[in-house]
Enzyme design. Sequence first.
Site, short mmCIF file in Angstrom:
data_model
loop_
_atom_site.label_atom_id
_atom_site.label_comp_id
_atom_site.label_asym_id
_atom_site.label_seq_id
_atom_site.Cartn_x
_atom_site.Cartn_y
_atom_site.Cartn_z
N MET A 88 -27.63 -56.47 77.34
CA MET A 88 -27.09 -57.67 77.95
C MET A 88 -27.07 -57.60 79.47
O MET A 88 -27.31 -58.61 80.15
CB MET A 88 -25.64 -57.84 77.48
CG MET A 88 -25.44 -58.93 76.50
SD MET A 88 -23.71 -58.89 76.00
CE MET A 88 -23.85 -58.08 74.45
N ASP A 131 -25.94 -48.43 86.73
CA ASP A 131 -25.93 -47.83 85.39
C ASP A 131 -26.00 -46.32 85.51
O ASP A 131 -26.47 -45.81 86.54
CB ASP A 131 -27.12 -48.36 84.56
CG ASP A 131 -26.85 -48.32 83.05
OD1 ASP A 131 -26.68 -47.21 82.52
OD2 ASP A 131 -26.80 -49.39 82.43
N ASP A 152 -21.63 -44.62 87.62
CA ASP A 152 -20.77 -44.30 86.47
C ASP A 152 -19.48 -45.05 86.75
O ASP A 152 -18.77 -44.75 87.72
CB ASP A 152 -20.51 -42.79 86.38
CG ASP A 152 -19.70 -42.45 85.12
OD1 ASP A 152 -18.86 -43.28 84.68
OD2 ASP A 152 -19.90 -41.35 84.57
N TYR A 192 -12.36 -49.01 70.34
CA TYR A 192 -13.14 -50.08 70.99
C TYR A 192 -12.33 -51.37 71.01
O TYR A 192 -12.30 -52.08 72.03
CB TYR A 192 -14.45 -50.27 70.21
CG TYR A 192 -15.41 -51.29 70.80
CD1 TYR A 192 -16.14 -51.01 71.94
CD2 TYR A 192 -15.59 -52.53 70.19
CE1 TYR A 192 -17.03 -51.93 72.47
CE2 TYR A 192 -16.48 -53.46 70.70
CZ TYR A 192 -17.20 -53.16 71.85
OH TYR A 192 -18.08 -54.08 72.37
N LYS A 215 -11.22 -53.57 74.26
CA LYS A 215 -11.68 -54.93 74.54
C LYS A 215 -10.52 -55.93 74.61
O LYS A 215 -10.60 -56.94 75.33
CB LYS A 215 -12.73 -55.34 73.51
CG LYS A 215 -14.05 -54.55 73.64
CD LYS A 215 -14.69 -54.76 75.02
CE LYS A 215 -16.03 -54.09 75.18
NZ LYS A 215 -16.69 -54.36 76.45
N VAL A 241 -24.73 -58.79 68.93
CA VAL A 241 -25.86 -59.08 69.81
C VAL A 241 -26.94 -58.02 69.62
O VAL A 241 -26.65 -56.82 69.45
CB VAL A 241 -25.41 -59.13 71.29
CG1 VAL A 241 -26.59 -59.50 72.19
CG2 VAL A 241 -24.29 -60.15 71.46
N THR A 287 -30.24 -49.40 64.95
CA THR A 287 -31.41 -48.95 64.17
C THR A 287 -32.61 -49.87 64.35
O THR A 287 -33.65 -49.66 63.73
CB THR A 287 -31.05 -48.87 62.66
OG1 THR A 287 -30.54 -50.15 62.25
CG2 THR A 287 -29.99 -47.82 62.40
#
Length: 263
Positions: free
Chosen positions: A18, A37, A60, A152, A156, A185, A193
């Site tokens: 994204m 990144d 970072d 997670y 969020k 997404v 995978t």
Amino acid sequence: MARLAGKVAIISGAAQGMGAATARLFAAEGAKVVLGDVLEEKGRAVAAEIGDAAHFEKLDVRSEEDWQRVVAAATGKFGKLDILVNNAAITHFGAVDEIRKEDAERVLDINVIGTLMGVKHAIPALKANGRGVIINISSVDGLRGCNGLIAYTASKWAVRGMSKSLAYELGPSGIRVVSIHPGGVNTDMGNPTGEVGESLNSRYTTVPLQRIGEPEEIARASLFIASDEASYISGAEIAVDGGWTAGRFEPHLPGAPASLAVA
Ligand SMILES: NC(=O)c1ccc[n+]([C@@H]2O[C@H](COP(=O)([O-])OP(=O)(O)OC[C@H]3O[C@@H](n4cnc5c(N)ncnc54)[C@H](O)[C@@H]3O)[C@@H](O)[C@H]2O)c1
């Protein structure tokens, strides 16, 4: 059309997924973009592909020194800062009775503290600019619960909550803050995978639109929020999730898809 003409943006986690899609779209709409990144080679390749409107800096998000360098790169190379997209994040799968403290801490450190440090170090440049936009990429998991994603989910929800507090703290300085909440997404994170077609979309039968989203579809929401078209939107949470958080299909009632219908 150049909906971000003259704007300068920083996008974290922009080496792929994204973040990369957002960098490409922002540049195509006239913005100058600084991509940050931990994946240096991939990030430099995306910036090179975009061309002169893009610049890569190793970032970072946990490092305050890195953030200072990234903001200095934006103001030094492109003259100012208008937009910060806090997009970098990691996920972690595990049941609550098995989760290791170091894994939970890593998720919270990158997703929550990393986002907060980005905001902290971007504020002086945004204030100097006289106005600005901060987009924090949360998730549908910042709007509801989900098994196997405890750390997670905590991270969020924190991003969503911080965004609302920041909208108050920064609004008087002309800085808008919005959280965007993608559903599933098609990126390394959402489709590790690399499944395609029916086998991929069959995991999304509980989504009203019956499919996974593409990174460009989230980038387009960020484009709108980053642009002056969204000049009165702050403190809002924008779901870009194919309707996933709208409610639920009730298999016993009319109107459910055949894949969920109960005979
Ligand atoms: N893919 C999904 O299904 C989905 C759904 C909801 C929300 N999101 C959110 O969207 C955002 C983008 O995710 P994506 O799907 O593109 O994932 P992705 O894994 O493809 O990209 C994440 C990027 O963040 C970078 N990153 C990780 N840790 C970092 C750090 N410490 N410092 C700097 N960069 C770091 C990675 O190197 C990577 O380039 C994330 O905030 C994610 O939580 C993704």
